[in-house]
Design a protein around this motif. Structure first.
Motif, PDB file in Angstrom:
ATOM      1  N   ASP A   1      11.089   6.778  -1.825  1.00  0.00           N
ATOM      2  CA  ASP A   1      11.960   7.936  -2.053  1.00  0.00           C
ATOM      3  C   ASP A   1      11.769   8.491  -3.463  1.00  0.00           C
ATOM      4  O   ASP A   1      11.711   9.708  -3.667  1.00  0.00           O
ATOM      5  CB  ASP A   1      13.428   7.563  -1.836  1.00  0.00           C
ATOM      6  CG  ASP A   1      13.789   7.334  -0.380  1.00  0.00           C
ATOM      7  OD1 ASP A   1      12.988   7.710   0.515  1.00  0.00           O
ATOM      8  OD2 ASP A   1      14.871   6.762  -0.130  1.00  0.00           O
TER       9      ASP A   1
ATOM     10  N   GLU B   1      14.860  -8.094   4.032  1.00  0.00           N
ATOM     11  CA  GLU B   1      15.658  -6.865   4.039  1.00  0.00           C
ATOM     12  C   GLU B   1      15.724  -6.244   2.650  1.00  0.00           C
ATOM     13  O   GLU B   1      15.612  -5.034   2.494  1.00  0.00           O
ATOM     14  CB  GLU B   1      17.066  -7.146   4.578  1.00  0.00           C
ATOM     15  CG  GLU B   1      17.898  -5.908   4.771  1.00  0.00           C
ATOM     16  CD  GLU B   1      17.309  -4.898   5.744  1.00  0.00           C
ATOM     17  OE1 GLU B   1      17.550  -3.684   5.555  1.00  0.00           O
ATOM     18  OE2 GLU B   1      16.607  -5.279   6.690  1.00  0.00           O
ATOM     19  N   ARG B   2      15.882  -7.068   1.627  1.00  0.00           N
ATOM     20  CA  ARG B   2      15.900  -6.559   0.246  1.00  0.00           C
ATOM     21  C   ARG B   2      14.559  -5.929  -0.116  1.00  0.00           C
ATOM     22  O   ARG B   2      14.515  -4.883  -0.772  1.00  0.00           O
ATOM     23  CB  ARG B   2      16.229  -7.673  -0.729  1.00  0.00           C
ATOM     24  CG  ARG B   2      17.669  -8.089  -0.680  1.00  0.00           C
ATOM     25  CD  ARG B   2      17.968  -9.147  -1.707  1.00  0.00           C
ATOM     26  NE  ARG B   2      19.307  -9.665  -1.505  1.00  0.00           N
ATOM     27  CZ  ARG B   2      19.704 -10.869  -1.882  1.00  0.00           C
ATOM     28  NH1 ARG B   2      18.865 -11.676  -2.515  1.00  0.00           N
ATOM     29  NH2 ARG B   2      20.924 -11.271  -1.661  1.00  0.00           N
ATOM     30  N   GLU B   3      13.475  -6.564   0.295  1.00  0.00           N
ATOM     31  CA  GLU B   3      12.154  -5.980   0.039  1.00  0.00           C
ATOM     32  C   GLU B   3      12.029  -4.622   0.725  1.00  0.00           C
ATOM     33  O   GLU B   3      11.517  -3.666   0.139  1.00  0.00           O
ATOM     34  CB  GLU B   3      11.047  -6.900   0.552  1.00  0.00           C
ATOM     35  CG  GLU B   3      10.669  -8.000  -0.381  1.00  0.00           C
ATOM     36  CD  GLU B   3       9.410  -8.719   0.080  1.00  0.00           C
ATOM     37  OE1 GLU B   3       8.460  -8.058   0.563  1.00  0.00           O
ATOM     38  OE2 GLU B   3       9.376  -9.958  -0.044  1.00  0.00           O
ATOM     39  N   LYS B   4      12.468  -4.559   1.970  1.00  0.00           N
ATOM     40  CA  LYS B   4      12.386  -3.313   2.731  1.00  0.00           C
ATOM     41  C   LYS B   4      13.197  -2.209   2.060  1.00  0.00           C
ATOM     42  O   LYS B   4      12.715  -1.085   1.907  1.00  0.00           O
ATOM     43  CB  LYS B   4      12.892  -3.554   4.154  1.00  0.00           C
ATOM     44  CG  LYS B   4      12.837  -2.344   5.034  1.00  0.00           C
ATOM     45  CD  LYS B   4      13.370  -2.664   6.428  1.00  0.00           C
ATOM     46  CE  LYS B   4      13.467  -1.397   7.258  1.00  0.00           C
ATOM     47  NZ  LYS B   4      14.100  -1.639   8.552  1.00  0.00           N
ATOM     48  N   GLU B   5      14.415  -2.525   1.655  1.00  0.00           N
ATOM     49  CA  GLU B   5      15.261  -1.535   0.981  1.00  0.00           C
ATOM     50  C   GLU B   5      14.632  -1.078  -0.335  1.00  0.00           C
ATOM     51  O   GLU B   5      14.648   0.117  -0.656  1.00  0.00           O
ATOM     52  CB  GLU B   5      16.648  -2.112   0.731  1.00  0.00           C
ATOM     53  CG  GLU B   5      17.454  -2.303   2.003  1.00  0.00           C
ATOM     54  CD  GLU B   5      18.728  -3.104   1.801  1.00  0.00           C
ATOM     55  OE1 GLU B   5      19.024  -3.502   0.643  1.00  0.00           O
ATOM     56  OE2 GLU B   5      19.425  -3.341   2.796  1.00  0.00           O
ATOM     57  N   ALA B   6      14.081  -2.017  -1.082  1.00  0.00           N
ATOM     58  CA  ALA B   6      13.451  -1.675  -2.357  1.00  0.00           C
ATOM     59  C   ALA B   6      12.200  -0.826  -2.138  1.00  0.00           C
ATOM     60  O   ALA B   6      11.935   0.109  -2.901  1.00  0.00           O
ATOM     61  CB  ALA B   6      13.104  -2.938  -3.139  1.00  0.00           C
TER      62      ALA B   6
ATOM     63  N   THR C   1      17.208 -12.261   4.714  1.00  0.00           N
ATOM     64  CA  THR C   1      17.879 -11.515   3.636  1.00  0.00           C
ATOM     65  C   THR C   1      16.865 -11.000   2.626  1.00  0.00           C
ATOM     66  O   THR C   1      16.922  -9.839   2.204  1.00  0.00           O
ATOM     67  CB  THR C   1      18.917 -12.420   2.938  1.00  0.00           C
ATOM     68  OG1 THR C   1      19.874 -12.848   3.906  1.00  0.00           O
ATOM     69  CG2 THR C   1      19.609 -11.699   1.800  1.00  0.00           C
TER      70      THR C   1
ATOM     71  N   GLU D   1      11.695   1.220   0.375  1.00  0.00           N
ATOM     72  CA  GLU D   1      12.154   2.553   0.767  1.00  0.00           C
ATOM     73  C   GLU D   1      12.631   3.343  -0.447  1.00  0.00           C
ATOM     74  O   GLU D   1      12.333   4.532  -0.572  1.00  0.00           O
ATOM     75  CB  GLU D   1      13.258   2.435   1.814  1.00  0.00           C
ATOM     76  CG  GLU D   1      12.749   1.965   3.167  1.00  0.00           C
ATOM     77  CD  GLU D   1      13.859   1.630   4.154  1.00  0.00           C
ATOM     78  OE1 GLU D   1      15.058   1.733   3.801  1.00  0.00           O
ATOM     79  OE2 GLU D   1      13.521   1.265   5.296  1.00  0.00           O
ATOM     80  N   ALA D   2      13.345   2.687  -1.351  1.00  0.00           N
ATOM     81  CA  ALA D   2      13.813   3.350  -2.568  1.00  0.00           C
ATOM     82  C   ALA D   2      12.634   3.785  -3.434  1.00  0.00           C
ATOM     83  O   ALA D   2      12.639   4.873  -4.022  1.00  0.00           O
ATOM     84  CB  ALA D   2      14.745   2.427  -3.350  1.00  0.00           C
TER      85      ALA D   2
ATOM     86  N   TYR E   1      11.336  -3.058  -6.698  1.00  0.00           N
ATOM     87  CA  TYR E   1      10.484  -3.491  -5.592  1.00  0.00           C
ATOM     88  C   TYR E   1       9.670  -4.724  -5.998  1.00  0.00           C
ATOM     89  O   TYR E   1       9.607  -5.712  -5.263  1.00  0.00           O
ATOM     90  CB  TYR E   1       9.556  -2.368  -5.136  1.00  0.00           C
ATOM     91  CG  TYR E   1       8.591  -2.809  -4.068  1.00  0.00           C
ATOM     92  CD1 TYR E   1       9.033  -3.107  -2.791  1.00  0.00           C
ATOM     93  CD2 TYR E   1       7.238  -2.953  -4.344  1.00  0.00           C
ATOM     94  CE1 TYR E   1       8.160  -3.539  -1.807  1.00  0.00           C
ATOM     95  CE2 TYR E   1       6.353  -3.382  -3.374  1.00  0.00           C
ATOM     96  CZ  TYR E   1       6.817  -3.665  -2.102  1.00  0.00           C
ATOM     97  OH  TYR E   1       5.946  -4.103  -1.140  1.00  0.00           O
TER      98      TYR E   1
ATOM     99  N   SER F   1       4.695   6.616   4.145  1.00  0.00           N
ATOM    100  CA  SER F   1       6.090   7.038   4.001  1.00  0.00           C
ATOM    101  C   SER F   1       6.341   8.366   4.698  1.00  0.00           C
ATOM    102  O   SER F   1       7.468   8.703   5.013  1.00  0.00           O
ATOM    103  CB  SER F   1       6.466   7.164   2.523  1.00  0.00           C
ATOM    104  OG  SER F   1       5.716   8.190   1.906  1.00  0.00           O
TER     105      SER F   1
END
Length: 77
Positions: free
Chosen positions: A58, A47-52, A44, A54-55, A16, A73
């Motif tokens: 999690d 989106e990578r920040e968002k995915e990171a 792009t 979320e991970a 992240y 969260s």
């Protein structure tokens, strides 16, 4: 906590942080905001920040670490 859990937390946090740093470096080198490729690249990166993020959330949840008053969260809050 198991060592695997701590390692997963560290890796998710690092991923992240790197995603955010990558976006920051993008802005450091940005010269022309009218270039259409700028918007594509920025989308792009976001989106990578968002995915990171979320991970990372999690991994925190899997470790049982949650602060509902500041961590959005939890969809129930």
């Amino acid at each position: 906590m198991a060592d695997k859990t701590i390692i997963a937390l560290r890796e998710a946090a690092e991923a992240y942080a790197e995603a955010v740093r990558t976006t920051q470096r993008f802005f450091d080198r940005l010269d022309d905001t009218t270039d259409p490729s700028v918007l594509v690249e920025y989308a792009t990166l976001v989106e990578r920040e968002k995915e990171a993020a979320e991970a990372r959330l999690d991994a925190l949840e899997a470790a049982g670490i949650e602060v509902p008053s500041i961590d959005e969260s939890d969809p129930d809050n």
